[in-house]
Design a protein around this motif. Structure first.
Motif, PDB file in Angstrom:
ATOM      1  N   LEU A  94      32.019  41.904  51.086  1.00  0.00           N
ATOM      2  CA  LEU A  94      32.005  42.716  49.860  1.00  0.00           C
ATOM      3  C   LEU A  94      30.933  42.270  48.863  1.00  0.00           C
ATOM      4  N   PHE A 134      41.926  42.839  45.098  1.00  0.00           N
ATOM      5  CA  PHE A 134      41.160  42.501  43.894  1.00  0.00           C
ATOM      6  C   PHE A 134      41.995  41.705  42.897  1.00  0.00           C
ATOM      7  N   LYS A 193      34.778  37.895  51.346  1.00  0.00           N
ATOM      8  CA  LYS A 193      33.784  37.719  50.274  1.00  0.00           C
ATOM      9  C   LYS A 193      32.390  38.114  50.761  1.00  0.00           C
ATOM     10  N   THR A 232      35.318  37.559  41.966  1.00  0.00           N
ATOM     11  CA  THR A 232      34.365  37.208  43.027  1.00  0.00           C
ATOM     12  C   THR A 232      34.100  38.354  44.002  1.00  0.00           C
ATOM     13  N   LEU A 233      34.910  39.420  43.925  1.00  0.00           N
ATOM     14  CA  LEU A 233      34.754  40.530  44.882  1.00  0.00           C
ATOM     15  C   LEU A 233      34.289  41.823  44.223  1.00  0.00           C
ATOM     16  N   THR A 269      31.601  47.517  42.352  1.00  0.00           N
ATOM     17  CA  THR A 269      31.362  46.638  43.501  1.00  0.00           C
ATOM     18  C   THR A 269      30.010  45.944  43.367  1.00  0.00           C
ATOM     19  N   SER A 320      41.399  37.895  42.650  1.00  0.00           N
ATOM     20  CA  SER A 320      40.146  37.484  43.290  1.00  0.00           C
ATOM     21  C   SER A 320      39.150  36.901  42.280  1.00  0.00           C
TER      22      SER A 320
END
Lengths: 465, 465
Positions: free
Chosen positions: B451, B202, B448, B208-209, B177, B205
């Protein structure tokens, strides 16, 4: 709108006035209706909401969300009330938002194998409607649940081994967000890589992130041939191995359910059947006539090699319906092993290589218990249920079942399985979510706080903030 | 760690020191390697990162994330670099975190039909490894992409009609993360309703996360029989109708690809084939010997009724490999319709009832254009690509292609389709994401920000904050 709402306060008078004005007699606060929306089919003590609103449109859902948010009052979306982990109980009071009157089938797109339905449509209503068009909606959790509720708990059931769960079946959702906006999570294309998968984020979120008001579902053509059969086995391992080997050979089992000897006894008694009281598989095969025949031939060979008995066929539609009706009523059959008993239904899911072992260990424990209990499950997924038939007045039995359930969950987690395959977390499985997923639960909390900063959507469910 | 980082600054000296100390020559800042990580296979201008780190373990990814977060420097996860919407370009500078050396196959659980692999494993490596065990991983986007990259763009490809996309194939992820924690999104059970579906959040994504470092994948048994064929059609509608009708009859087409006449011409030339230069379907059938024969029989009848020609068979493994190799190289074949050209690959996905119309309208527009372009697609999903072969020095061609692409996307959206079926948003499709999903994009932004509050993970992709 008045003072900050506290659970147990009753609703703020301004909110009562506003809801009464907007919804008339579709806003109710009577004891009976509150209790109906605040109890569970299983062992949870009732936790009624302070009021119930019957919404009939997405706009009405928006109105309820806006009024409740301004008043700081919780909203619990409610469908058929068939969930079993306390998912719809009003733990912090508030409004139960009943969507069961939103039963429009908005569109069926036969060439695209999809449909759009309101959240309150029940799966049997939908399949009734679809039948003439040669299509069906395969997800079948047993209960005649609403599609919105099924999406919210990521339901699955008997057909999941072939057709997937609500995770695969939902193509898109219309959702009312905590700030009262109406969003659509996806277009109607079968697949997309356009941004984050909000559809799957809402599926299984148990009404804590938004309120699902419409669902776009993937449908399937009704197969040319359907055949169902039961087969008894000398051992649990023999039954499970038959299924694993069938899958290894690429047989697309449409349904394959395991019922232990106690469950068969319960089913025989409840549904007036005469199945041998042994571990039994219920099969269903879908395909062309020839292909079904070929599947059956292979599975029969495997069953025989694994100690299975004769296949008992249900070829005609009515026979098949009777068989699956018996399976669907297995929960009630199990609870009614004792007159006046209440039920506790739990479920876990493990990698299928561990399933026989997990069931066998659980079975040994159930046999040593004083509380009657059955095992039944979706063996192709590694998912099974234990249903306890409990004396409602015995604290000792409740404690015993709690302990057995805790050991069952830990057994599943030790096998790299999950504390719930299809029932959701609700209230009942919260203590294990963190054990199962560790810090990942913090990410869930972060998502919850981002999408529902005031914590008004089904608060107290899934995890504590 | 020093002043706030600004794109174009180069990296803070403290970060350079810390990365050099930790990673030695696996941290590089040379022009060639930065360019290699900052260009696209398509028309995007290069945007190199300030440095590249080759991570070999999840712990090393944690170290990079922690160092970069403290320095406020962006991290762009990088796999094979085969994405086509600019997904890995360093639009705000920073570190390209290359995971292509994380190639361990951690576990293959044959009885559970799953495996665990590191993010840098490529799909061909995996299938090579699995072959002896009678299993395969079906997702096939053409390029020999990494599994981590495929998860991040929610890739799909030729087998998706039968086996689904990365949405269905990924059972769980190990993710680092933004705050440097390592989470596992799911246990190894085939299904679960334990909390929010972080796995699917995820998947798609685009880094981006969080940074995907390990992937648990669903596998399938290698079918007893595989048969492939091509069939030419007089019209696009005839080809599409053949597929729709096959699906309506429940035929589980394993692959069904459409290539237009221009694409066939390109493939004939590039792969030295002699297919009739007409709209053509590439089929693959999986199953038992008998069942494959039955599927073929039905599909041939449908094809004939829809104006299809003879089936040309590729029965032997080598013939089949040659056929699919030609399909996989279709992009290069298309770009090389003109010597020295550069490619622009776009994709949309529409409900399949609208596919023939969408392709036909697009085809008319391509025929009127001065830029050579081909159409090819995953017709069973309603997903198709247009590949343009552009003069790299012509601003006019670039503008023309931009306009055609914009009209193609709008056409798909007007049909309730998506602006990207499988390539992701990256940079190239951002302008349409909002048009496609409206306020839902705000929910993505909220997720976004929850996280990745410092916006260090692949910033500037998917949407603007």
């Amino acid at each position: 709108m008045g003072e900050a709402y506290q659970s147990g306060d009753g609703l703020p008078v301004e909110l009562i006035g506003a809801l009464a004005e907007r919804f008339g007699d579709r806003f109710q606060q009577g004891d009976a209706i509150r209790l109906e929306h605040g109890r569970s089919e299983t062992h949870f003590a009732p936790m009624p909401p302070d009021g119930v609103v019957f919404a009939e449109t997405t706009d009405e859902v928006v109105a309820v969300v806006n009024l409740c948010r301004e008043a700081g009052v919780p909203i619990i979306p409610f469908g058929a009330g068939t969930s079993v982990e306390g998912n719809t109980l009003a733990v912090q009071g508030g409004i139960s938002l009943d969507l069961s009157r939103m039963i429009r089938i908005v569109a069926v797109n036969t060439d695209d194998f999809d449909c759009v339905v309101e959240a309150g449509v029940r799966r049997e209503q939908l399949n009734e409607y679809l039948r003439d068009q040669g299509l069906f909606f395969p997800i079948d959790p047993g209960a005649n649940a609403t599609i919105g509720g099924m999406a919210s708990t990521r339901a699955s059931g008997t057909n999941a081994v072939r057709y997937g769960t609500m995770r695969e079946a939902v193509l898109g959702l219309t959702v009312v967000t905590a700030d009262g906006r109406v969003i659509r999570t996806s277009r109607r294309a079968r697949k997309s890589s356009a941004g984050y998968d909000l559809t799957r984020l809402f599926v299984g979120s148990e009404g804590t992130l938004g309120i699902v008001t419409e669902v776009t579902l993937r449908l399937h053509p009704i197969p040319e041939a359907i055949s169902a059969a039961t087969c008894s086995f000398a051992t649990i391992a023999g039954a499970v191995d038959t299924v694993v080997q069938s899958i290894q050979l690429g047989i697309p089992l449409a349904r394959v359910e395991i019922l232990d000897d106690v469950q068969i006894r319960a089913v025989n008694s409840w549904s007036k059947l005469d199945l041998p009281e042994l571990t039994t598989l219920f099969f269903e095969f879908h395909g062309s006539e020839r292909y079904v025949a070929e599947q059956v031939e292979t599975v029969k060979e495997l069953a025989t090699a694994n100690g299975g008995g004769e296949f008992r066929w249900a070829h005609r539609t009515e026979e098949r319906s009777a068989l699956w009706k018996a399976r669907h009523e297995a929960y009630y059959a199990a609870v009614n092993l004792r007159p006046g008993a209440i039920g506790w239904a739990t479920d876990v899911c493990v990698p299928i290589s561990r399933l026989a072992e997990c069931i066998a260990e659980t079975k040994r424990e159930l046999e040593a218990s004083s509380v009657p209990a059955t095992i039944l499950g979706h063996v192709g997924d590694g998912n099974f249920h234990v249903v306890f038939s409990m004396d409602p007045d015995s604290e000792a039995e409740l404690e015993e079942v709690k302990a057995i359930n805790a050991r069952l969950v830990r057994r599943a987690l030790d096998m790299d399985g999950t504390c719930t395959g299809e029932h959701g977390i609700g209230l009942g499985k919260q203590q294990w979510l963190e054990e199962e997923l560790g810090d990942a639960v913090d990410l869930m909390r972060a998502v919850k706080m981002a999408l529902d900063p005031d914590n008004i959507l089904n608060p107290g469910k899934v995890f504590q903030l």
